[in-house]
Design a protein around this motif. Structure first.
Motif, PDB file in Angstrom:
ATOM      1  N   ARG A   1     -12.896  12.127  -2.277  1.00 33.91           N
ATOM      2  CA  ARG A   1     -12.227  11.056  -1.542  1.00 33.91           C
ATOM      3  C   ARG A   1     -11.416  10.249  -2.541  1.00 33.91           C
ATOM      4  O   ARG A   1     -11.971   9.703  -3.498  1.00 33.91           O
TER       5      ARG A   1
ATOM      6  N   SER B   1      -1.014   8.524   0.089  1.00 33.21           N
ATOM      7  CA  SER B   1      -1.996   8.055   1.064  1.00 33.21           C
ATOM      8  C   SER B   1      -1.276   7.566   2.296  1.00 33.21           C
ATOM      9  O   SER B   1      -0.063   7.435   2.339  1.00 33.21           O
TER      10      SER B   1
ATOM     11  N   ASP C   1      -8.683   5.081  -2.117  1.00 33.78           N
ATOM     12  CA  ASP C   1      -9.356   4.210  -1.145  1.00 33.78           C
ATOM     13  C   ASP C   1      -9.664   4.924   0.172  1.00 33.78           C
ATOM     14  O   ASP C   1      -9.665   4.314   1.237  1.00 33.78           O
ATOM     15  N   GLY C   2      -9.902   6.223   0.119  1.00 32.04           N
ATOM     16  CA  GLY C   2     -10.273   6.959   1.320  1.00 32.04           C
ATOM     17  C   GLY C   2      -9.108   7.447   2.147  1.00 32.04           C
ATOM     18  O   GLY C   2      -9.309   8.026   3.213  1.00 32.04           O
ATOM     19  N   ASN C   3      -7.888   7.269   1.661  1.00 29.60           N
ATOM     20  CA  ASN C   3      -6.724   7.710   2.421  1.00 29.60           C
ATOM     21  C   ASN C   3      -6.465   9.204   2.295  1.00 29.60           C
ATOM     22  O   ASN C   3      -5.749   9.791   3.100  1.00 29.60           O
TER      23      ASN C   3
ATOM     24  N   LYS D   1       0.823  -1.204   0.000  1.00 30.45           N
ATOM     25  CA  LYS D   1       0.000   0.000   0.000  1.00 30.45           C
ATOM     26  C   LYS D   1       0.854   1.250   0.000  1.00 30.45           C
ATOM     27  O   LYS D   1       0.591   2.205  -0.701  1.00 30.45           O
TER      28      LYS D   1
ATOM     29  N   ALA E   1      -6.729   4.484  -8.836  1.00 33.10           N
ATOM     30  CA  ALA E   1      -7.466   3.969  -7.678  1.00 33.10           C
ATOM     31  C   ALA E   1      -8.875   4.551  -7.689  1.00 33.10           C
ATOM     32  O   ALA E   1      -9.120   5.591  -8.306  1.00 33.10           O
ATOM     33  N   PRO E   2      -9.824   3.907  -6.993  1.00 38.93           N
ATOM     34  CA  PRO E   2     -11.191   4.445  -6.921  1.00 38.93           C
ATOM     35  C   PRO E   2     -11.198   5.839  -6.311  1.00 38.93           C
ATOM     36  O   PRO E   2     -10.379   6.162  -5.447  1.00 38.93           O
TER      37      PRO E   2
ATOM     38  N   THR F   1      -6.730   3.067   6.915  1.00 37.51           N
ATOM     39  CA  THR F   1      -8.016   3.715   6.729  1.00 37.51           C
ATOM     40  C   THR F   1      -8.695   4.050   8.036  1.00 37.51           C
ATOM     41  O   THR F   1      -9.749   4.648   8.046  1.00 37.51           O
TER      42      THR F   1
ATOM     43  N   THR G   1       0.896   4.041  -3.079  1.00 36.47           N
ATOM     44  CA  THR G   1       0.253   5.330  -2.835  1.00 36.47           C
ATOM     45  C   THR G   1       0.892   6.015  -1.654  1.00 36.47           C
ATOM     46  O   THR G   1       0.314   6.111  -0.588  1.00 36.47           O
TER      47      THR G   1
ATOM     48  N   GLN H   1      -9.595   9.250 -11.222  1.00 36.35           N
ATOM     49  CA  GLN H   1      -9.349   7.814 -11.061  1.00 36.35           C
ATOM     50  C   GLN H   1      -8.273   7.332 -12.032  1.00 36.35           C
ATOM     51  O   GLN H   1      -7.492   6.435 -11.709  1.00 36.35           O
TER      52      GLN H   1
END
Length: 337
Positions: A250, A189, A253-255, A182, A237-238, A193, A186, A232
């Protein structure tokens, strides 16, 4: 002396027969030498640059000598690192000729700014001259400096998990460790989470600015930051992006998340921006200004309210995972400032 439940929540005052160092408030030290050695090798090994002459790659990290540690004194982290590095680079020209050289970094330490870091790159004495040496001394040196900057960022974030555990009620909560995959994918990020507790502690912050030039129009570059599909694409990433004033975003992944506070078409984007590991409700203010330079757009990013301990990681993250990623994804490459 503060009473129980008052003042700085890390300063917990009570009679303790066991003299427990609550939340690591008193002096603690963590040795980061072995971790740093492995991290430096992983970041340098495999770095490559290429041009019309051929390709160069770091194929061996032969010497990683030094030490690193982190000290915590009353909630303030003090970083110490000093390294002497030697590595081997190899090159292959488009004609199939192979070359070998060396990289030396004698002064990677907390006392030197990354911009002042000495990176000595040379071709081995028994090798014939090649233009690929110049490639390594320019773009190759930049790649090495970027990797070493990443190491400093990881040292101040990934390795410091659990060094400071302030909570409002005196109960420390374990922080989940980051996965290597991870972090490497990123770095902008956090890799975790889970939101940190709201401590109510005032955070030392800093401000800085960055400039970058893109080979596209202000309108198109403005759109890149606000179009969900394009975000994206360059973050790989989403993401969710509500492109209006007060709209939320966001990423990764919300990071990374925040809110747009001002949008001036083709000219300016102002946003509240944060990593999810920053103390709850603490946001930096990021102002992006788009300047038309004819066939190019100059983007100025002003960052205010960034926690001091996050400055290098935030700079590196914006440079690599916003600016460079946008250029590579959409072909807006231009010279760097």
């Amino acid at each position: 002396m503060a009473k129980w439940g008052e003042g700085d929540p890390r300063w917990i005052v009570e009679e303790r027969a066991d003299a427990t160092n609550v939340n690591n408030w008193h002096w603690t030290e963590r040795d980061a030498t072995n971790w740093s050695s492995d991290k430096l090798k992983s970041l340098l090994l495999g770095l490559s640059v290429e041009n019309e002459e051929g390709i160069c790659e770091v194929t061996e990290v032969g010497k990683v000598e030094g030490e690193a540690s982190i000290n915590n004194r009353k909630g303030k982290l003090i970083f110490f690192y000093e390294w002497n590095l030697k590595a081997t680079w190899t090159a292959k020209s488009n004609a199939g000729i192979k070359y070998k050289g060396s990289i030396e970094v004698p002064n990677l330490s907390d006392e030197n700014d990354m911009e002042d870091l000495d990176i000595n790159i040379s071709l081995n004495k028994d090798e014939p001259e090649t233009p690929l040496t110049a490639l390594m001394k320019t773009k190759g040196a930049d790649k090495v400096r970027e990797a070493l900057g990443s190491y400093v960022g990881f040292l101040k974030t990934e390795f410091t998990q659990g060094m400071i555990l302030p909570t409002a009620n005196g109960v420390s909560k374990p922080q989940s460790s980051q996965s290597k995959a991870k972090v490497d994918k990123t770095q902008i990020s956090s890799g975790s989470t889970a939101a940190p507790p709201n401590t109510g502690v005032k955070i030392p912050t800093c401000k800085f600015s960055m400039r970058e030039t893109f080979l596209t129009s202000p309108a198109e570059l403005f759109r890149v930051f606000l179009n969900q599909e394009m975000v994206q694409a360059f973050t790989h990433a989403p993401a969710t992006v509500d492109a209006e004033r007060g709209g939320k975003f966001r990423l990764l992944d919300g990071n990374v998340f925040g809110e747009f506070t001002e949008l001036v078409y083709e000219q300016k984007i102002v946003m509240k921006w944060r990593y999810n590991t920053w103390p709850c409700e603490h946001y930096a203010t990021i102002t992006l200004t788009f300047c038309d330079r004819g066939s190019e757009t100059e983007l100025k990013a002003e960052c205010r309210g960034v926690p001091e301990s996050e400055e290098e990681r935030t700079k590196h993250g914006w440079q690599r995972y916003y600016f460079e990623a946008i250029k590579q994804t959409f072909g807006y490459g231009a010279r760097l400032y």
